[in-house]
Design an enzyme around this catalytic site. Structure first.
Site, PDB file in Angstrom:
ATOM      1  N   GLN A  51       6.180  27.875 -13.292  1.00 40.13           N
ATOM      2  CA  GLN A  51       5.664  28.511 -14.504  1.00 40.13           C
ATOM      3  C   GLN A  51       6.398  28.026 -15.755  1.00 40.13           C
ATOM      4  O   GLN A  51       5.801  27.926 -16.837  1.00 40.13           O
ATOM      5  CB  GLN A  51       5.711  30.037 -14.385  1.00 40.13           C
ATOM      6  CG  GLN A  51       7.085  30.656 -14.218  1.00 40.13           C
ATOM      7  CD  GLN A  51       7.505  30.799 -12.771  1.00 40.13           C
ATOM      8  OE1 GLN A  51       7.060  30.054 -11.910  1.00 40.13           O
ATOM      9  NE2 GLN A  51       8.373  31.761 -12.509  1.00 40.13           N
ATOM     10  N   ASN A  65      13.789  22.065  -7.602  1.00 35.38           N
ATOM     11  CA  ASN A  65      13.358  21.966  -6.208  1.00 35.38           C
ATOM     12  C   ASN A  65      12.047  21.193  -6.115  1.00 35.38           C
ATOM     13  O   ASN A  65      11.545  20.660  -7.106  1.00 35.38           O
ATOM     14  CB  ASN A  65      13.242  23.365  -5.581  1.00 35.38           C
ATOM     15  CG  ASN A  65      12.206  24.223  -6.298  1.00 35.38           C
ATOM     16  OD1 ASN A  65      11.290  23.727  -6.966  1.00 35.38           O
ATOM     17  ND2 ASN A  65      12.343  25.537  -6.160  1.00 35.38           N
ATOM     18  N   SER A  68      18.850  16.949  -4.198  1.00 34.34           N
ATOM     19  CA  SER A  68      19.960  16.012  -4.370  1.00 34.34           C
ATOM     20  C   SER A  68      20.244  15.237  -3.091  1.00 34.34           C
ATOM     21  O   SER A  68      19.973  15.702  -1.974  1.00 34.34           O
ATOM     22  CB  SER A  68      21.213  16.780  -4.794  1.00 34.34           C
ATOM     23  OG  SER A  68      22.197  15.896  -5.240  1.00 34.34           O
ATOM     24  N   GLN A  82      27.459  17.308  -1.786  1.00 33.77           N
ATOM     25  CA  GLN A  82      26.021  17.232  -2.009  1.00 33.77           C
ATOM     26  C   GLN A  82      25.264  18.147  -1.064  1.00 33.77           C
ATOM     27  O   GLN A  82      24.251  18.735  -1.431  1.00 33.77           O
ATOM     28  CB  GLN A  82      25.531  15.792  -1.841  1.00 33.77           C
ATOM     29  CG  GLN A  82      25.962  14.867  -2.954  1.00 33.77           C
ATOM     30  CD  GLN A  82      25.558  15.394  -4.324  1.00 33.77           C
ATOM     31  OE1 GLN A  82      24.386  15.492  -4.637  1.00 33.77           O
ATOM     32  NE2 GLN A  82      26.540  15.745  -5.142  1.00 33.77           N
ATOM     33  N   HIS A 128      24.398  21.661  -2.251  1.00 33.32           N
ATOM     34  CA  HIS A 128      23.408  21.868  -3.314  1.00 33.32           C
ATOM     35  C   HIS A 128      22.235  22.703  -2.828  1.00 33.32           C
ATOM     36  O   HIS A 128      21.769  23.607  -3.521  1.00 33.32           O
ATOM     37  CB  HIS A 128      22.878  20.521  -3.820  1.00 33.32           C
ATOM     38  CG  HIS A 128      23.582  20.031  -5.039  1.00 33.32           C
ATOM     39  ND1 HIS A 128      23.529  20.685  -6.238  1.00 33.32           N
ATOM     40  CD2 HIS A 128      24.351  18.933  -5.251  1.00 33.32           C
ATOM     41  CE1 HIS A 128      24.232  20.021  -7.140  1.00 33.32           C
ATOM     42  NE2 HIS A 128      24.745  18.963  -6.563  1.00 33.32           N
ATOM     43  N   GLU A 178      20.245   8.305  -4.706  1.00 39.07           N
ATOM     44  CA  GLU A 178      20.488   8.908  -6.021  1.00 39.07           C
ATOM     45  C   GLU A 178      21.963   8.713  -6.401  1.00 39.07           C
ATOM     46  O   GLU A 178      22.284   8.154  -7.438  1.00 39.07           O
ATOM     47  CB  GLU A 178      20.152  10.402  -5.965  1.00 39.07           C
ATOM     48  CG  GLU A 178      20.479  11.146  -7.251  1.00 39.07           C
ATOM     49  CD  GLU A 178      20.453  12.657  -7.079  1.00 39.07           C
ATOM     50  OE1 GLU A 178      20.393  13.346  -8.115  1.00 39.07           O
ATOM     51  OE2 GLU A 178      20.509  13.152  -5.937  1.00 39.07           O
ATOM     52  N   HIS A 179      22.850   9.214  -5.560  1.00 38.81           N
ATOM     53  CA  HIS A 179      24.288   9.013  -5.727  1.00 38.81           C
ATOM     54  C   HIS A 179      24.766   8.069  -4.619  1.00 38.81           C
ATOM     55  O   HIS A 179      24.334   8.190  -3.473  1.00 38.81           O
ATOM     56  CB  HIS A 179      25.053  10.332  -5.594  1.00 38.81           C
ATOM     57  CG  HIS A 179      24.603  11.402  -6.532  1.00 38.81           C
ATOM     58  ND1 HIS A 179      23.743  12.411  -6.149  1.00 38.81           N
ATOM     59  CD2 HIS A 179      24.893  11.623  -7.838  1.00 38.81           C
ATOM     60  CE1 HIS A 179      23.530  13.219  -7.181  1.00 38.81           C
ATOM     61  NE2 HIS A 179      24.208  12.757  -8.216  1.00 38.81           N
ATOM     62  N   ASP A 225      29.135  14.254 -11.802  1.00 32.07           N
ATOM     63  CA  ASP A 225      28.397  15.502 -11.967  1.00 32.07           C
ATOM     64  C   ASP A 225      28.889  16.296 -13.172  1.00 32.07           C
ATOM     65  O   ASP A 225      28.125  17.056 -13.760  1.00 32.07           O
ATOM     66  CB  ASP A 225      28.557  16.378 -10.719  1.00 32.07           C
ATOM     67  CG  ASP A 225      27.461  16.117  -9.692  1.00 32.07           C
ATOM     68  OD1 ASP A 225      26.542  15.340  -9.987  1.00 32.07           O
ATOM     69  OD2 ASP A 225      27.547  16.682  -8.583  1.00 32.07           O
ATOM     70  N   GLU A 258     -12.449 -14.336 -26.893  1.00 33.07           N
ATOM     71  CA  GLU A 258     -12.602 -13.053 -26.199  1.00 33.07           C
ATOM     72  C   GLU A 258     -13.868 -12.315 -26.636  1.00 33.07           C
ATOM     73  O   GLU A 258     -14.145 -11.218 -26.152  1.00 33.07           O
ATOM     74  CB  GLU A 258     -11.381 -12.168 -26.453  1.00 33.07           C
ATOM     75  CG  GLU A 258     -10.136 -12.657 -25.720  1.00 33.07           C
ATOM     76  CD  GLU A 258      -8.986 -11.662 -25.749  1.00 33.07           C
ATOM     77  OE1 GLU A 258      -8.085 -11.797 -24.900  1.00 33.07           O
ATOM     78  OE2 GLU A 258      -8.987 -10.756 -26.597  1.00 33.07           O
ATOM     79  N   HIS A 284     -12.291  -8.843 -34.933  1.00 33.16           N
ATOM     80  CA  HIS A 284     -10.885  -9.257 -34.946  1.00 33.16           C
ATOM     81  C   HIS A 284     -10.732 -10.568 -35.715  1.00 33.16           C
ATOM     82  O   HIS A 284      -9.811 -10.734 -36.523  1.00 33.16           O
ATOM     83  CB  HIS A 284     -10.360  -9.439 -33.508  1.00 33.16           C
ATOM     84  CG  HIS A 284     -10.022  -8.166 -32.807  1.00 33.16           C
ATOM     85  ND1 HIS A 284     -10.955  -7.212 -32.489  1.00 33.16           N
ATOM     86  CD2 HIS A 284      -8.830  -7.695 -32.343  1.00 33.16           C
ATOM     87  CE1 HIS A 284     -10.369  -6.205 -31.861  1.00 33.16           C
ATOM     88  NE2 HIS A 284      -9.063  -6.477 -31.761  1.00 33.16           N
TER      89      HIS A 284
END
Length: 427
Positions: free
Chosen positions: A186, A209, A233, A255, A258, A322-323, A356, A410, A415
């Site tokens: 939301q 998430n 993560s 990690q 998390h 990612e890491h 981090d 073209e 143009h």
């Protein structure tokens, strides 16, 4: 943890699979909430805040008195730690400021490129099992340096209808202009469409998430840009016998704590190191307050043995972590040949936790293999490149005929005419 020895290349895809739901499994829920928010705004935001966060809110926007009260609740040592981190992040991101690029491509044709800030940005800050106030530093600091005019922050409230004091203190410190107590799908929908209370933004940043990740992707269908598809993560460590097994285990667990859908992987050319890390993980896990979360994440994790450096780097690039921590005797080989990673941490004394929080680099990074094509958040993430050109009468004569010929080829006569009229005026 799952131990795998010398996996075949054809099995890598299955072995390295992330523990995430498919978009199809989530998209229906996200679409439904987006449609409701688009139609009815604040009423729907409050409805889902009550449903998901178990709190009924009269007002979603955080007031100045609330920020002042929250500031008093943050300890002085934590304030100083946040200020130190902010200073380092500012130094690193200010260093990314670039001058305008200007060139005369031919006589009389001057072209240049300048950067302009994105006027309105939205920051999503997770606040469920861990209120990630550090993410505010990573997003609001570069947004402020870039010159964004409106910085909107959304984060889910607790069951008292409040945001964590550290979130409010950090947001105020870093120049956030409006703060809202709303989270999840939301919140992303609110920033996408705008409601009676929440402003519509042009780009949305921040991790979340799987539902938040899909919501951000859906937002792009409505003209809103996003930083990247940043989901649960993940960390990959490559280590040999020069590494400290206790350090490696602590990084993997950092990690894993998390969330239950986090994934950690150790790749090693040493079976001895794999055994030592497995033992250390078991020992350290028992001491963690978030032990149950980490335990579930560990079930998604792998200890992978490979015979040599080349196989290891090929597997790492296939995963695109990612890491990514490198603790290898031949660290230069790994650093030079890493093609796909969000952020790289090198050596025994470079924990992923440093990135981090306080080293200065940004921790908002591509997950789920997106490091193969996305960068992590940086100063340019909050800016647009605009090109300019100015052509003199001499310049149009240099390039005019080429434009006419190309436009005619073209089949675009208007143009061609736009140039022909100018050239004729100079005869």
């Amino acid at each position: 943890m799952n131990k795998i020895f010398n996996p075949k290349i054809e099995d890598w895809k299955d072995i390295l699979k992330r523990p995430t739901q498919t978009v199809d499994a989530i998209e229906g829920v996200v679409n439904a909430i987006f449609k409701e928010v688009e139609a009815d705004g604040d009423v729907i935001l409050k409805k889902y805040t009550e449903q998901f966060d178990k709190v009924t809110l009269e007002a979603m926007m955080v007031t100045k008195p609330e920020i002042e009260v929250a500031t008093q609740k943050v300890s002085e040592p934590l304030k100083k730690a946040i200020e130190l981190a902010k200073a380092n992040i500012e130094v690193f991101h200010k260093a990314q400021i670039t001058r305008r690029v200007e060139v005369e491509t031919t006589n009389g044709v001057r072209c240049w490129q300048e950067k302009r800030p994105i006027q309105k940005v939205g920051l999503y800050i997770p606040g469920g099992t861990a209120p990630l106030f550090s993410t505010i530093l990573m997003l609001a600091v570069p947004a402020t340096i870039a010159g964004c005019q409106e910085i909107v922050l959304c984060s889910p409230p607790n069951q008292k209808g409040e945001l964590d004091p550290a979130i409010l203190y950090t947001a105020s410190l870093c120049g956030v202009t409006k703060i809202f107590k709303v989270g999840g799908i939301q919140a992303i929908a609110g920033m996408t469409f705008g409601t009676e209370t929440i402003p519509q933004v042009y780009k949305i940043f921040g991790p979340g998430n799987q539902y938040v990740t899909v919501a951000k992707q859906l937002a792009t269908k409505f003209g809103v840009s996003i930083d990247m598809p940043a989901g649960p993560s993940e960390l990959l460590v490559v280590a040999d016998d020069t590494a400290n097994a206790a350090f490696v285990a602590s990084d993997l667990l950092s990690q894993a704590e998390h969330g239950v859908d986090s994934q950690v992987i150790l790749v090693s050319t040493s079976k001895k190191m794999i055994e030592a890390v497995e033992e250390e993980v078991a020992l350290q896990l028992e001491e963690l307050p978030r032990k149950e979360i980490a335990k579930k994440a560990i079930t998604n994790s792998k200890l992978i043995f490979v015979e040599d450096d080349q196989t290891a780097i090929d597997l790492i690039n296939e995963y695109g972590p990612e890491h990514y921590i490198v603790c290898m005797e031949n660290e230069d080989f790994y650093v030079e040949n890493t093609l796909n990673a969000g952020s790289v941490f090198i050596g025994n004394y470079t924990p992923e936790s440093a990135g981090d929080y306080a080293s200065g680099t940004n921790h908002t990074l591509p997950t789920n293999g997106y490091a193969k094509q996305y960068s992590g958040v940086n100063l340019d993430s909050f800016m647009k490149n605009m090109t300019f050109q100015k052509i003199s009468s001499e310049g149009i004569q240099h390039i005019g005929n080429a434009i006419e010929l190309m436009a005619e080829a073209e089949g675009l006569q208007a143009h061609k005419n736009a140039v022909t009229l100018r050239l004729n005026s100079l005869k």
